[in-house]
Design an enzyme around this catalytic site. Sequence first.
Site, PDB file in Angstrom:
ATOM      1  N   SER A 119      62.019 157.719 -27.028  1.00  0.00           N
ATOM      2  CA  SER A 119      63.278 158.368 -27.377  1.00  0.00           C
ATOM      3  C   SER A 119      63.909 158.949 -26.122  1.00  0.00           C
ATOM      4  CB  SER A 119      63.031 159.487 -28.394  1.00  0.00           C
ATOM      5  OG  SER A 119      64.154 160.330 -28.518  1.00  0.00           O
ATOM      6  N   SER A 120      65.226 159.028 -26.114  1.00  0.00           N
ATOM      7  CA  SER A 120      65.918 159.619 -24.963  1.00  0.00           C
ATOM      8  C   SER A 120      65.673 161.116 -24.848  1.00  0.00           C
ATOM      9  CB  SER A 120      67.426 159.351 -25.064  1.00  0.00           C
ATOM     10  OG  SER A 120      67.957 159.893 -26.263  1.00  0.00           O
ATOM     11  N   TYR A 148      58.122 166.838 -30.114  1.00  0.00           N
ATOM     12  CA  TYR A 148      58.308 165.392 -30.260  1.00  0.00           C
ATOM     13  C   TYR A 148      58.442 164.724 -28.894  1.00  0.00           C
ATOM     14  CZ  TYR A 148      60.540 160.974 -31.574  1.00  0.00           C
ATOM     15  OH  TYR A 148      60.857 159.645 -31.711  1.00  0.00           O
ATOM     16  N   LYS A 152      56.121 161.760 -27.037  1.00  0.00           N
ATOM     17  CA  LYS A 152      56.649 160.488 -26.560  1.00  0.00           C
ATOM     18  C   LYS A 152      56.397 160.300 -25.057  1.00  0.00           C
ATOM     19  CE  LYS A 152      57.821 158.639 -30.279  1.00  0.00           C
ATOM     20  NZ  LYS A 152      57.119 157.399 -30.691  1.00  0.00           N
TER      21      LYS A 152
END
Length: 327
Positions: A119-120, A148, A152
């Site tokens: 994810s960015s 989160y 990641k």
Amino acid sequence: MTELPIDRQGDLLPPPARIFVAGHRGLVGSAVRRRLAASGYEVLVRTRAELDLRDAGATAAHLREQRPDAVVLAAAKVGGILANSTYPVQFLEDNLRIQLSVVAGAHQAGVRRLLLLGSSCIYPRLSPQPITEDALLTGPLEPTNEAYAIAKIAGIVQVQSYRRQYGASFVSAMPTNLYGPGDNFDPDGSHVLPALVRRFHQAARDGLPEVRLWGTGRPRREFLHVDDLAAACELLLRRYDDDTPVNVGCGTDLTISELAGIVAEVTGFTGAIGYDTSKPDGTPRKLLDISRLAGLGWKPQIGLREGIAGTYAWWLENEAAARGAGR
């Protein structure tokens, strides 16, 4: 930027290779499954009831049994600001467990290729814009989704470590904000775009004079249709082999206020749009530099208004079907 590591001898993963898509029922996984199947790949899937990806032993055993040629790790616990802020333990631990199980299991099973989707939000909150891949770990993260993001980031490092220690042909990609058919429209767990679609639809249906949104409306966001991401995933599986994560975005952004205006138009809401400035905005701006991916010949095909209209139509159809099934 260094030249992209493109395989000069041919395709790294030509059809009809067998690809296990982890998380095939989610927004991303379902799009990847559709794309790969249409391109002639044999797509392997398991439901959560059949295989809990947090269970390392079961996951490794399944991959050893199936022996896929590649794995796409699209399974993740995801959500918006409210969900991330309310359940940081689950967002950290579930994602860590899934990644540890699938990546390690793929290596044990001798899987040739693996694509981990992140994810960015891995990038620092105040990254220079547009954000290049080398911005990773150069500053503090956005507090509202830190758990989160850390999970990641750990996934990226895990993939890089398997490459460096074992020579595994594993890669990772970092998509921007995604939307499309299969998105989560739950008011308590959805991301910003489906949340806006649901709220404006309900406001138009009920004839409300105003929709009031969180924050100031000034943060800028980039949105990519999930079918465009799926096309990028196929390209990366076939052409990319390096330890640098690859950004996947559309290269343009807009304010939340501008996004709200498009959603209001698509859903037929004609009232006022207000803002609750006591609520958090999140990251001020998050626009990805996609030159690395563009260098492989990829570019998005679905415009934002077109994509939102299609997503809205999909949701209306599926909401009607769900209501019918519940009668």
